[in-house]
Design a protein around this motif. Structure first.
Motif, PDB file in Angstrom:
ATOM      1  N   VAL A 199      -5.903  -2.343   4.646  1.00  0.00           N
ATOM      2  CA  VAL A 199      -5.785  -2.796   3.256  1.00  0.00           C
ATOM      3  C   VAL A 199      -7.165  -3.044   2.654  1.00  0.00           C
ATOM      4  O   VAL A 199      -7.922  -3.898   3.126  1.00  0.00           O
ATOM      5  N   HIS A 200      -7.489  -2.289   1.611  1.00  0.00           N
ATOM      6  CA  HIS A 200      -8.761  -2.487   0.928  1.00  0.00           C
ATOM      7  C   HIS A 200      -8.751  -1.741  -0.404  1.00  0.00           C
ATOM      8  O   HIS A 200      -7.966  -0.811  -0.615  1.00  0.00           O
ATOM      9  N   GLY A 201      -9.591  -2.172  -1.311  1.00  0.00           N
ATOM     10  CA  GLY A 201      -9.837  -1.449  -2.552  1.00  0.00           C
ATOM     11  C   GLY A 201      -8.908  -1.751  -3.711  1.00  0.00           C
ATOM     12  O   GLY A 201      -9.180  -1.348  -4.849  1.00  0.00           O
ATOM     13  N   TRP A 202      -7.821  -2.481  -3.485  1.00  0.00           N
ATOM     14  CA  TRP A 202      -6.841  -2.701  -4.556  1.00  0.00           C
ATOM     15  C   TRP A 202      -7.228  -3.845  -5.487  1.00  0.00           C
ATOM     16  O   TRP A 202      -6.671  -3.964  -6.587  1.00  0.00           O
ATOM     17  N   ASP A 203      -8.148  -4.684  -5.045  1.00  0.00           N
ATOM     18  CA  ASP A 203      -8.569  -5.824  -5.869  1.00  0.00           C
ATOM     19  C   ASP A 203      -9.727  -5.484  -6.798  1.00  0.00           C
ATOM     20  O   ASP A 203     -10.152  -6.313  -7.600  1.00  0.00           O
ATOM     21  N   ILE A 204     -10.232  -4.246  -6.713  1.00  0.00           N
ATOM     22  CA  ILE A 204     -11.371  -3.861  -7.541  1.00  0.00           C
ATOM     23  C   ILE A 204     -10.927  -3.449  -8.937  1.00  0.00           C
ATOM     24  O   ILE A 204     -11.505  -3.883  -9.940  1.00  0.00           O
TER      25      ILE A 204
END
Length: 294
Positions: A199-204
């Motif tokens: 899980v990564h990159g969705w908060d950007i």
């Protein structure tokens, strides 16, 4: 008044030795006219009272009023369904089951309480950029999907999911959702766990959702995908159907195409279409993510 009401229910078949009237004395046609104002679960409960209510609960005109106005067209979508041999209550019951069509990529059913049409489109029925490259996406089996599998994103730069379908929706207003989860769920020693490794990159930047219909309706919104480990319905938008004699074609998309960063660790189950009033149910259960209109 309470004693008189209890007396009516004291003998379910109306065979009491008392000369007082009972529910069993009501004509079947009268009972059917009364229960026609109730919702299907209430009708089924009252059918247990006595013979008159039981017989009235099978009246075709009672159940025809609960069926969608274009139910015959809907029945044609269900394989091996022979409505000519069934009464209206049997047709309603059959349509309330989850019925699969279009090669197993779509499911339709009626909500038991309201008779509203519901639909689900599997991840395999959507166009997903990079789905054939296992460096990015994989189809994995799971019991948490109506379809028995989901699409799992490990990592990608260009995130895009599109879908298109045509269906004879009955008149009404409908809401469209993507059913998503961050992290990959599994069971270990009988307990559900969620692996958030990818899980990564969705908060950007937020994900953009879009909806088009064949009669010119359009909705667009955006929302940040969040809260790993739980399935949520991300609201895409609503559309309205006025004519039950024609099919409505809809197109949907979900994109995050900012290539300055990768994103991953996302589970895509399906696209779900519900009557719009179901949004409140999802909200009360904590399953709803409302995107912001753009």
């Amino acid at each position: 008044m309470g004693a008189s009401f209890s007396l009516l229910f004291s003998d379910q078949d109306g065979l009491s030795s008392s000369s007082s009237p009972s529910l069993g004395d009501l004509p079947e046609s009268c009972v059917a006219s009364i229960i026609g104002y109730l919702d299907p679960p209430q009708i089924c409960k009252l059918a247990k009272l006595n013979r008159a209510f039981r017989a009235a609960s099978w009246a075709d005109f009672v159940w025809e009023s609960k069926l969608p106005p274009n139910y015959e067209t809907l029945v044609g979508k269900v394989p091996s369904f022979v409505p000519e041999k069934l009464g209206k209550r049997d047709i309603y019951t059959r349509l309330c089951r989850v019925n699969t069509f279009d090669g197993g990529t779509k499911k339709i059913w009626l909500d038991k309480s309201t008779g509203g049409i519901c639909m689900s489109i599997s991840s395999k029925g959507l166009q997903i950029t990079g789905i054939d490259d296992r460096r990015y996406w994989n189809h994995i089996p799971t019991e948490e999907s109506r379809f028995g599998s989901i699409a799992y994103l490990q990592q990608i730069w260009w995130f895009e999911v599109d879908g298109e379908m045509e269906f004879p929706f009955p008149p009404g207003t409908y809401s469209v959702f993507f059913r998503l989860q961050l992290g990959r769920a599994a069971r270990r020693f009988g307990r559900r766990i969620c692996n958030s490794e990818h899980v990564h990159g969705w908060d950007i930047k937020p994900v953009r959702f879009q909806l088009w219909t064949s009669d010119g309706q359009y909705a667009t919104s955006q929302c940040t995908v969040s809260d790993p480990g739980e399935w949520f319905h991300y609201h895409v938008g609503d559309f309205n159907v006025e004519n039950s004699n024609s099919s409505t074609r809809i197109k949907i998309s979900m994109t995050q195409i900012d290539c300055t960063h990768t994103k991953g660790g996302l589970c895509l189950d399906s696209v779900v279409i519900y009557p719009s009033k179901f949004r409140e149910r999802l909200k009360q259960r904590g399953y709803l993510k409302c995107a912001k209109p753009m």
